[in-house]
Write a protein that holds these residues in place. Structure first.
Motif, short mmCIF file in Angstrom:
data_model
loop_
_atom_site.label_atom_id
_atom_site.label_comp_id
_atom_site.label_asym_id
_atom_site.label_seq_id
_atom_site.Cartn_x
_atom_site.Cartn_y
_atom_site.Cartn_z
N ASN A 182 50.84 41.19 36.32
CA ASN A 182 52.03 41.12 37.17
C ASN A 182 52.41 42.47 37.78
N ILE A 183 52.14 43.56 37.07
CA ILE A 183 52.56 44.87 37.60
C ILE A 183 51.46 45.52 38.43
N LEU A 184 50.23 45.03 38.36
CA LEU A 184 49.17 45.56 39.20
C LEU A 184 49.42 45.15 40.65
N ASP A 185 49.07 46.02 41.56
CA ASP A 185 49.35 45.83 42.99
C ASP A 185 48.05 45.46 43.71
N ALA A 186 48.00 44.26 44.24
CA ALA A 186 46.79 43.79 44.93
C ALA A 186 46.51 44.58 46.20
N LYS A 187 47.50 45.32 46.71
CA LYS A 187 47.28 46.13 47.90
C LYS A 187 46.44 47.37 47.59
N ILE A 188 46.39 47.73 46.29
CA ILE A 188 45.54 48.85 45.86
C ILE A 188 44.22 48.27 45.39
N GLU A 189 43.14 48.65 46.03
CA GLU A 189 41.86 47.98 45.82
C GLU A 189 41.41 47.98 44.37
N SER A 190 41.53 49.11 43.69
CA SER A 190 41.09 49.18 42.30
C SER A 190 41.92 48.26 41.41
N GLU A 191 43.20 48.10 41.74
CA GLU A 191 44.07 47.23 40.95
C GLU A 191 43.81 45.76 41.28
N ARG A 192 43.42 45.48 42.52
CA ARG A 192 43.04 44.10 42.87
C ARG A 192 41.85 43.66 42.01
N LEU A 193 40.89 44.56 41.81
CA LEU A 193 39.73 44.24 40.97
C LEU A 193 40.17 43.92 39.55
N LEU A 194 41.11 44.70 39.01
CA LEU A 194 41.59 44.46 37.65
C LEU A 194 42.35 43.13 37.56
N LYS A 195 43.13 42.78 38.59
CA LYS A 195 43.83 41.50 38.60
C LYS A 195 42.83 40.34 38.56
N ALA A 196 41.77 40.47 39.34
CA ALA A 196 40.73 39.44 39.35
C ALA A 196 40.02 39.36 38.02
N GLU A 197 39.77 40.52 37.41
CA GLU A 197 39.08 40.55 36.12
C GLU A 197 39.92 39.92 35.02
N ILE A 198 41.22 40.19 35.04
CA ILE A 198 42.11 39.57 34.05
C ILE A 198 42.06 38.05 34.17
N ALA A 199 42.17 37.55 35.40
CA ALA A 199 42.11 36.09 35.61
C ALA A 199 40.78 35.54 35.10
N ARG A 200 39.69 36.23 35.38
CA ARG A 200 38.36 35.77 34.94
C ARG A 200 38.27 35.74 33.42
N GLU A 201 38.74 36.80 32.76
CA GLU A 201 38.64 36.86 31.30
C GLU A 201 39.54 35.85 30.61
N LEU A 202 40.59 35.42 31.32
CA LEU A 202 41.46 34.38 30.77
C LEU A 202 40.92 32.98 31.08
N GLY A 203 39.77 32.92 31.75
CA GLY A 203 39.16 31.63 32.07
C GLY A 203 39.71 30.97 33.32
N ARG A 204 40.51 31.72 34.10
CA ARG A 204 41.07 31.17 35.35
C ARG A 204 40.17 31.62 36.50
N PHE A 205 39.02 30.97 36.57
CA PHE A 205 37.97 31.41 37.48
C PHE A 205 38.35 31.21 38.95
N LYS A 206 38.99 30.10 39.25
CA LYS A 206 39.40 29.83 40.64
C LYS A 206 40.37 30.91 41.12
N GLU A 207 41.32 31.26 40.27
CA GLU A 207 42.29 32.30 40.63
C GLU A 207 41.58 33.64 40.85
N SER A 208 40.61 33.94 39.99
CA SER A 208 39.86 35.19 40.12
C SER A 208 39.14 35.25 41.47
N LEU A 209 38.52 34.14 41.85
CA LEU A 209 37.80 34.09 43.13
C LEU A 209 38.74 34.22 44.31
#
Length: 307
Positions: free
Chosen positions: A179-206
């Motif tokens: 929630n606090i990571l900023d998708a406008k910052i590229e490195s943080e967008r990657l971390l947001k996607a990785e969190i979703a993937r590791e939680l099994g929310r693959f569609k959200e990650s994509l």
């Protein structure tokens, strides 16, 4: 890697002494970058930036501690043992050098005071630091929550027969971090996607990865996207981009092909090629360089795809 002196600091609350290591030089040989953003380098250990005082047991950021010296340059001091022009003897002042810093079995002594080295916090103390209000800005909260995430993933980094299923995580911590990571910052967008993937929310990650990334992060985004598409939830090492022979290095082969042929070929092949005219040999070497670079790039792209 060359270790440097220990830095001696004082706790901002109780003034107790602590120390932490420094490095004069380091390198990234054998380093690994993981999809959760953790960078492991045996020859470049991470310096601490937060500590728990061994005396008062309060947390503090090292930037708030007072620096009082180091175990090299500041380890010795001169002490006057006789005042200058002593009236009784008429002798001039004398000085003695005494040791300020020395290590003990449990820590160190600095100018007669005991101290202890700073230890890496365990996962429960990172959580405790959060509850004690140490995350007083966004940057510090991200750091503490990433540390909890990384420690959570550490057992998965050493499994011999890993499963691809979503591992157990501190989901509350990951949700706060996402929630606090900023998708406008590229490195943080990657971390947001990785969190979703590791939680099994693959569609959200994509969906998060449906973005144009810079050259610096495009390969990492491609790798995480590939994992999400295959419903793989566990943390993974990101394949390292290979070393490609740079264009400027080709000038060596052009200027002295008979000498530099031994860089690309071995044994009888070297002797055979050295009998060729320089012009023909130069072209052989340049073609070989292009082939090596193409093979390395192809192998790297295959590693990104073959999970």
């Amino acid at each position: 890697m060359r270790p440097g002196p220990d830095k001696i600091i004082t706790c901002p609350y109780c003034n107790s002494l602590s120390s932490h290591f420094t490095l004069i030089s380091s390198n990234t040989l054998g380093a690994s970058l993981w999809t959760d953003g953790k960078f492991e380098a045996p020859m470049r250990p991470e310096s601490p930036i937060i500590a728990k005082c061994w005396s008062c047991e309060r947390f503090y950021w090292l930037e708030d501690a007072s620096y009082i010296g180091n175990s090299w340059e500041d380890a010795y001091s001169e002490k006057i043992i006789m005042p200058e022009n002593d009236p009784g003897t008429g002798e001039k002042g004398q000085f003695a050098v005494y040791l300020l810093f020395s290590k003990t079995s449990t820590g160190f002594i600095w100018d007669g005071r005991e101290g202890q080295p700073i230890k890496k916090l365990p996962i429960d103390e990172y959580s405790e630091a959060l509850t004690r209000g140490m995350a007083n800005n966004r940057t510090k909260e991200i750091y503490l929550r990433k540390c909890i995430w990384w420690i959570d993933n550490d057992p998965l980094r050493i499994e011999k027969n890993p499963s691809n299923n979503a591992p157990f995580h501190n989901n509350e911590n990951l949700m706060h971090l996402q929630n606090i990571l900023d998708a406008k910052i590229e490195s943080e967008r990657l971390l947001k996607a990785e969190i979703a993937r590791e939680l099994g929310r693959f569609k959200e990650s994509l969906e998060i990865l449906n973005h144009s990334f810079s050259n610096k992060n495009s390969d990492t985004a491609f790798f995480i996207r590939n994992l999400a598409e295959k419903n793989i939830a566990r943390v993974r090492i990101i394949p390292q981009r290979p070393f490609l022979i740079p264009e400027f290095a080709k000038q060596d082969y052009i200027e002295d092909p008979k000498f530099y042929v031994q860089r690309l070929f071995r044994g009888k092949e070297v002797r055979r090629l050295r009998k060729m005219p320089d012009k023909e040999l130069t072209q052989v070497l340049l073609d070989k360089v292009d082939q090596i670079n193409a093979d390395r790039e192809r192998d790297y792209q295959n590693k990104l795809r073959d999970i």
